[in-house]
Design a protein around this motif. Structure first.
Motif, PDB file in Angstrom:
ATOM      1  N   ILE A  89      39.305  51.610  43.965  1.00  0.00           N
ATOM      2  CA  ILE A  89      40.061  50.411  43.590  1.00  0.00           C
ATOM      3  C   ILE A  89      39.944  49.330  44.661  1.00  0.00           C
ATOM      4  N   ALA A  90      40.040  49.723  45.919  1.00  0.00           N
ATOM      5  CA  ALA A  90      40.069  48.756  47.020  1.00  0.00           C
ATOM      6  C   ALA A  90      38.692  48.341  47.515  1.00  0.00           C
ATOM      7  N   VAL A 117      38.578  56.323  32.387  1.00  0.00           N
ATOM      8  CA  VAL A 117      38.083  55.366  33.389  1.00  0.00           C
ATOM      9  C   VAL A 117      39.154  54.389  33.872  1.00  0.00           C
ATOM     10  N   THR A 118      40.299  54.334  33.186  1.00  0.00           N
ATOM     11  CA  THR A 118      41.318  53.358  33.581  1.00  0.00           C
ATOM     12  C   THR A 118      42.554  53.977  34.221  1.00  0.00           C
ATOM     13  N   LYS A 150      28.181  45.249  25.972  1.00  0.00           N
ATOM     14  CA  LYS A 150      27.971  45.491  27.402  1.00  0.00           C
ATOM     15  C   LYS A 150      29.001  44.740  28.235  1.00  0.00           C
ATOM     16  N   SER A 151      29.257  43.509  27.866  1.00  0.00           N
ATOM     17  CA  SER A 151      30.249  42.721  28.605  1.00  0.00           C
ATOM     18  C   SER A 151      31.634  43.324  28.462  1.00  0.00           C
ATOM     19  N   ILE A 191      35.879  48.521  32.763  1.00  0.00           N
ATOM     20  CA  ILE A 191      35.836  49.336  33.978  1.00  0.00           C
ATOM     21  C   ILE A 191      36.169  48.511  35.219  1.00  0.00           C
ATOM     22  N   GLU A 192      35.513  47.356  35.366  1.00  0.00           N
ATOM     23  CA  GLU A 192      35.792  46.487  36.521  1.00  0.00           C
ATOM     24  C   GLU A 192      37.227  45.965  36.444  1.00  0.00           C
TER      25      GLU A 192
END
Length: 224
Positions: free
Chosen positions: A132-133, A109-110, A178-179, A185-186
């Motif tokens: 990403i954008a 995912v990264t 969860k955080s 991911i974000e």
């Protein structure tokens, strides 16, 4: 793995589109060329009229597949996260150690995506640049709660929840799974953006990737 992925049909919530673009040559062309055009001019200036000109078709033909450009972007993002989830599952197959599974999931995912030649109408490398954008634009809208109830983001949340379950498996007492998972991911998308555009406020560069940073973060955070 790519051979296995080529035999899997990526499924997207049918409420996002008017007609499934995967069912026709024109629909696949819309997906293919919209990715190139959004990458070229940005989502804000992207229009169905410009896309129609690029694919040599009437603007009205695109509306037969998508109600508006927002729904098209949501579709592309959902497709991407579904593709990412399949890769996560395959990378973790036959791995017993939960920390190793987590490391593999985080790597998927990264890291920057590479084009999968087995899916010719989707350029995953360019789609990754769009994610990403532009991905936050699918979330930061007035309609987010209604669209969430309609299940528009189920695939995205599924990817996050797979990482959540791995964190819990490693450390059931960790208070913020969860955080941590959603931040990985974000945050990876944000770090990729900073690395390319605002280089002075990130440690990520040509030698240090967002993947390196987040693997280090979970090692420190979840070590016993």
């Amino acid at each position: 793995m790519q051979t296995l992925l080529s035999n899997i049909k990526i499924k997207v919530n049918e409420k996002i589109y008017v007609k499934d673009p995967e069912t026709s040559v024109l629909g696949k062309k819309i997906l293919q060329e919209s990715i190139f055009l959004i990458d070229e001019i940005g989502f804000d200036t992207f229009t169905f009229k410009k896309l129609g000109e690029k694919i040599g078709s009437n603007e009205s033909s695109i509306y037969r597949y998508f109600e508006n450009k927002h729904k098209l972007l949501v579709y592309l993002c959902s497709w991407y996260w579904s593709w990412i989830e399949y890769q996560m599952v395959f990378k973790m197959m036959n791995i017993d150690d939960p920390m190793e599974r987590l490391k593999r999931a985080i790597t998927v995912v990264t890291q920057k995506s590479e084009e999968d030649k087995s899916i010719p109408h989707i350029n995953e490398a360019i789609l990754n640049k769009i994610i990403i954008a532009e991905f936050t634009k699918t979330l930061h809208t007035k309609e987010i709660d209604d669209e969430n109830r309609e299940g528009f983001f189920l695939i995205y949340k599924s990817v996050i929840n797979r990482i959540v379950q791995l964190i819990i498996e490693i450390d059931p007492n960790y208070q913020y799974p969860k955080s941590l998972a959603s931040s990985i991911i974000e945050g990876a998308l944000h770090q990729c953006f900073l690395k390319d555009h605002l280089k002075t406020i990130t440690d990520c560069n040509e030698k240090i990737s967002p993947t390196d940073f987040y693997l280090n973060l979970i090692h420190i955070t979840l070590r016993k």
